[in-house]
Design a protein around this motif. Structure first.
Motif, PDB file in Angstrom:
ATOM      1  N   CYS A 171       0.839  -1.201   0.000  1.00 38.54           N
ATOM      2  CA  CYS A 171       0.000   0.000   0.000  1.00 38.54           C
ATOM      3  C   CYS A 171       0.876   1.254   0.000  1.00 38.54           C
ATOM      4  CB  CYS A 171      -0.904  -0.022   1.226  1.00 38.54           C
ATOM      5  SG  CYS A 171      -1.945   1.438   1.439  1.00 38.54           S
ATOM      6  N   CYS A 172       0.403   2.293  -0.657  1.00 41.95           N
ATOM      7  CA  CYS A 172       1.153   3.556  -0.710  1.00 41.95           C
ATOM      8  C   CYS A 172       0.990   4.374   0.569  1.00 41.95           C
ATOM      9  CB  CYS A 172       0.719   4.384  -1.908  1.00 41.95           C
ATOM     10  SG  CYS A 172      -0.931   5.121  -1.741  1.00 41.95           S
ATOM     11  N   GLY A 173       0.062   3.943   1.452  1.00 44.59           N
ATOM     12  CA  GLY A 173      -0.131   4.658   2.707  1.00 44.59           C
ATOM     13  C   GLY A 173      -1.347   5.556   2.743  1.00 44.59           C
ATOM     14  N   PHE A 174      -2.039   5.697   1.619  1.00 52.37           N
ATOM     15  CA  PHE A 174      -3.196   6.605   1.617  1.00 52.37           C
ATOM     16  C   PHE A 174      -4.396   5.948   2.305  1.00 52.37           C
ATOM     17  CE2 PHE A 174      -6.970   8.559  -0.396  1.00 52.37           C
ATOM     18  CZ  PHE A 174      -6.796   9.844   0.086  1.00 52.37           C
ATOM     19  N   GLY A 175      -5.008   4.987   1.636  1.00 51.91           N
ATOM     20  CA  GLY A 175      -6.099   4.241   2.268  1.00 51.91           C
ATOM     21  C   GLY A 175      -7.274   5.090   2.690  1.00 51.91           C
ATOM     22  N   GLY A 176      -7.573   6.148   1.946  1.00 49.15           N
ATOM     23  CA  GLY A 176      -8.707   7.000   2.292  1.00 49.15           C
ATOM     24  C   GLY A 176      -8.516   7.676   3.640  1.00 49.15           C
ATOM     25  N   THR A 177      -9.461   7.466   4.541  1.00 46.12           N
ATOM     26  CA  THR A 177      -9.383   8.115   5.849  1.00 46.12           C
ATOM     27  C   THR A 177      -8.295   7.512   6.742  1.00 46.12           C
ATOM     28  OG1 THR A 177     -11.158   6.655   6.631  1.00 46.12           O
ATOM     29  CG2 THR A 177     -11.796   8.845   5.838  1.00 46.12           C
ATOM     30  N   PHE A 178      -7.688   6.410   6.313  1.00 46.14           N
ATOM     31  CA  PHE A 178      -6.564   5.838   7.065  1.00 46.14           C
ATOM     32  C   PHE A 178      -5.443   6.861   7.201  1.00 46.14           C
ATOM     33  CE2 PHE A 178      -2.335   3.906   6.809  1.00 46.14           C
ATOM     34  CZ  PHE A 178      -2.330   3.085   7.925  1.00 46.14           C
ATOM     35  N   SER A 179      -5.197   7.615   6.132  1.00 47.45           N
ATOM     36  CA  SER A 179      -4.099   8.583   6.141  1.00 47.45           C
ATOM     37  C   SER A 179      -4.364   9.745   7.095  1.00 47.45           C
ATOM     38  CB  SER A 179      -3.865   9.133   4.726  1.00 47.45           C
ATOM     39  OG  SER A 179      -5.017   9.784   4.237  1.00 47.45           O
ATOM     40  N   VAL A 180      -5.618   9.959   7.438  1.00 52.18           N
ATOM     41  CA  VAL A 180      -5.982  11.019   8.383  1.00 52.18           C
ATOM     42  C   VAL A 180      -5.953  10.482   9.812  1.00 52.18           C
ATOM     43  CG1 VAL A 180      -7.776  12.651   9.058  1.00 52.18           C
ATOM     44  CG2 VAL A 180      -7.398  12.158   6.627  1.00 52.18           C
ATOM     45  N   LYS A 181      -6.518   9.308   9.996  1.00 50.28           N
ATOM     46  CA  LYS A 181      -6.619   8.732  11.343  1.00 50.28           C
ATOM     47  C   LYS A 181      -5.291   8.163  11.842  1.00 50.28           C
ATOM     48  CE  LYS A 181     -11.522   7.514  11.039  1.00 50.28           C
ATOM     49  NZ  LYS A 181     -12.515   6.415  11.115  1.00 50.28           N
ATOM     50  N   ASN A 182      -4.446   7.738  10.908  1.00 50.23           N
ATOM     51  CA  ASN A 182      -3.162   7.133  11.271  1.00 50.23           C
ATOM     52  C   ASN A 182      -2.040   7.843  10.522  1.00 50.23           C
ATOM     53  OD1 ASN A 182      -4.140   4.487  12.792  1.00 50.23           O
ATOM     54  ND2 ASN A 182      -5.388   4.693  10.945  1.00 50.23           N
ATOM     55  N   ALA A 183      -1.927   9.131  10.763  1.00 50.45           N
ATOM     56  CA  ALA A 183      -1.043   9.974   9.957  1.00 50.45           C
ATOM     57  C   ALA A 183       0.420   9.541  10.002  1.00 50.45           C
ATOM     58  CB  ALA A 183      -1.171  11.429  10.411  1.00 50.45           C
ATOM     59  N   GLU A 184       0.920   9.195  11.178  1.00 48.87           N
ATOM     60  CA  GLU A 184       2.334   8.838  11.289  1.00 48.87           C
ATOM     61  C   GLU A 184       2.644   7.538  10.539  1.00 48.87           C
ATOM     62  OE1 GLU A 184       3.628   8.770  15.315  1.00 48.87           O
ATOM     63  OE2 GLU A 184       3.223  10.898  15.670  1.00 48.87           O
ATOM     64  N   LEU A 185       1.785   6.552  10.687  1.00 48.15           N
ATOM     65  CA  LEU A 185       1.982   5.290   9.978  1.00 48.15           C
ATOM     66  C   LEU A 185       1.843   5.502   8.472  1.00 48.15           C
ATOM     67  CD1 LEU A 185       2.434   2.266   9.944  1.00 48.15           C
ATOM     68  CD2 LEU A 185      -0.017   1.947  10.418  1.00 48.15           C
ATOM     69  N   SER A 186       0.848   6.289   8.077  1.00 47.01           N
ATOM     70  CA  SER A 186       0.643   6.590   6.663  1.00 47.01           C
ATOM     71  C   SER A 186       1.871   7.273   6.065  1.00 47.01           C
ATOM     72  CB  SER A 186      -0.581   7.494   6.494  1.00 47.01           C
ATOM     73  OG  SER A 186      -0.702   7.934   5.161  1.00 47.01           O
ATOM     74  N   GLU A 187       2.435   8.208   6.794  1.00 43.60           N
ATOM     75  CA  GLU A 187       3.626   8.917   6.308  1.00 43.60           C
ATOM     76  C   GLU A 187       4.794   7.958   6.111  1.00 43.60           C
ATOM     77  OE1 GLU A 187       6.694  12.520   7.593  1.00 43.60           O
ATOM     78  OE2 GLU A 187       4.924  12.095   8.802  1.00 43.60           O
ATOM     79  N   ALA A 188       4.986   7.036   7.053  1.00 41.59           N
ATOM     80  CA  ALA A 188       6.076   6.068   6.941  1.00 41.59           C
ATOM     81  C   ALA A 188       5.891   5.172   5.714  1.00 41.59           C
ATOM     82  CB  ALA A 188       6.160   5.222   8.202  1.00 41.59           C
ATOM     83  N   MET A 189       4.669   4.757   5.480  1.00 40.72           N
ATOM     84  CA  MET A 189       4.381   3.916   4.316  1.00 40.72           C
ATOM     85  C   MET A 189       4.584   4.686   3.023  1.00 40.72           C
ATOM     86  SD  MET A 189       0.959   2.088   5.863  1.00 40.72           S
ATOM     87  CE  MET A 189       0.562   1.139   4.397  1.00 40.72           C
ATOM     88  N   SER A 190       4.151   5.947   3.003  1.00 41.30           N
ATOM     89  CA  SER A 190       4.305   6.779   1.815  1.00 41.30           C
ATOM     90  C   SER A 190       5.775   7.046   1.506  1.00 41.30           C
ATOM     91  CB  SER A 190       3.574   8.114   1.999  1.00 41.30           C
ATOM     92  OG  SER A 190       2.191   7.912   2.160  1.00 41.30           O
ATOM     93  N   ARG A 191       6.545   7.281   2.546  1.00 41.43           N
ATOM     94  CA  ARG A 191       7.980   7.527   2.362  1.00 41.43           C
ATOM     95  C   ARG A 191       8.663   6.279   1.788  1.00 41.43           C
ATOM     96  NH1 ARG A 191      12.030  11.032   4.435  1.00 41.43           N
ATOM     97  NH2 ARG A 191      10.359  12.274   5.386  1.00 41.43           N
TER      98      ARG A 191
END
Length: 245
Positions: A171-191
């Motif tokens: 996953c690129c880290g976006f996941g819809g509202t996942f990127s809002v609710k889990n911002a730090e994890l989403s950022e790590a995945m996106s990076r």
């Protein structure tokens, strides 16, 4: 062939050129398109966060807009999955709407799936002289089961060099509202995803879900500005590639 075009609200509001590219590709393949003026959000963003009742207006509006179509082509795999596979869960206690949703579910296709498996076309006559890599978004690949169509289409684009993306199933880290609710994890995945894209040597990352592309583009731009990535890498919807001549 007459089809109804579901452009996705994200594309409609922020990336209209992507929607136009999709229209041009389908029209060049002989399709006659209808774009319902009343179409808005499919309701997925609400249901992803558990606001099922709040999503009802959007869900029913989508059904009304598209239920009479012969085919519906969606520029977003995540929206197509919501309409095809998830509506019946939320309408199970409303028999009339459930029946209408089930009829619609058999008509909706993701953009590349429609071109390859309904129209039977693998070469749309595109030409794009660039080195790219392809991100297989979660909804299109895992949930809708669409794996080969994007690669069949890209393999026939003249002058294009396609480099395989390592761990493209991640996953690129976006996941819809996942990127809002889990911002730090989403950022790590996106990076992580951005660094893998950069490591391929490609100058363009391509996908078929604009939300993923928006997320990856933001991280790629950020890392370039920070000097972590030494070049600017562009994110493009596959419709844009297929529309190039």
């Amino acid at each position: 062939m007459k089809i109804h075009f579901f452009q996705q609200c994200l594309i409609d509001m922020f990336y209209p050129h992507v929607g136009m590219a999709g229209v041009h590709v389908l029209e060049n393949l002989g399709c006659e398109l209808t774009v319902p003026k009343k179409q808005v959000c499919c309701g997925q963003m609400f249901t992803n966060s558990g606001y099922n009742e709040a999503a009802m207006g959007a869900i029913k509006n989508t059904i009304e807009c598209f239920e009479n179509a012969d085919y519906v082509v969606s520029m977003s795999g995540s929206c197509a999955f919501a309409i095809r596979d998830e509506y019946h869960h939320f309408l199970k206690d409303q028999p009339e709407w459930l029946e209408r949703a089930d009829r619609l579910s058999g008509k909706i296709y993701e953009f590349t799936d429609f071109i390859v498996n309904v129209l039977g076309v693998e070469d749309v006559g595109a030409r794009f002289n660039e080195t790219i890599t392809y991100h297989t978004s979660c909804h299109v690949t895992r949930l809708m089961g669409i794996k080969e169509p994007p690669f069949k289409l890209l393999s026939n684009v003249k002058d294009l060099t396609l480099i395989d993306l390592p761990r493209k199933d991640r996953c690129c880290g976006f996941g819809g509202t996942f990127s809002v609710k889990n911002a730090e994890l989403s950022e790590a995945m996106s990076r992580e995803k951005a660094m893998e894209i950069a490591g391929t040597g490609a100058n363009v990352v391509v996908g078929s879900d604009q939300a993923c592309l928006m997320n990856m583009a933001g991280m790629l731009d950020r890392l370039h500005k920070e000097g972590v990535i030494n070049r600017r890498i562009k994110a493009m919807h596959i419709a844009e590639i297929l529309n190039c001549r």
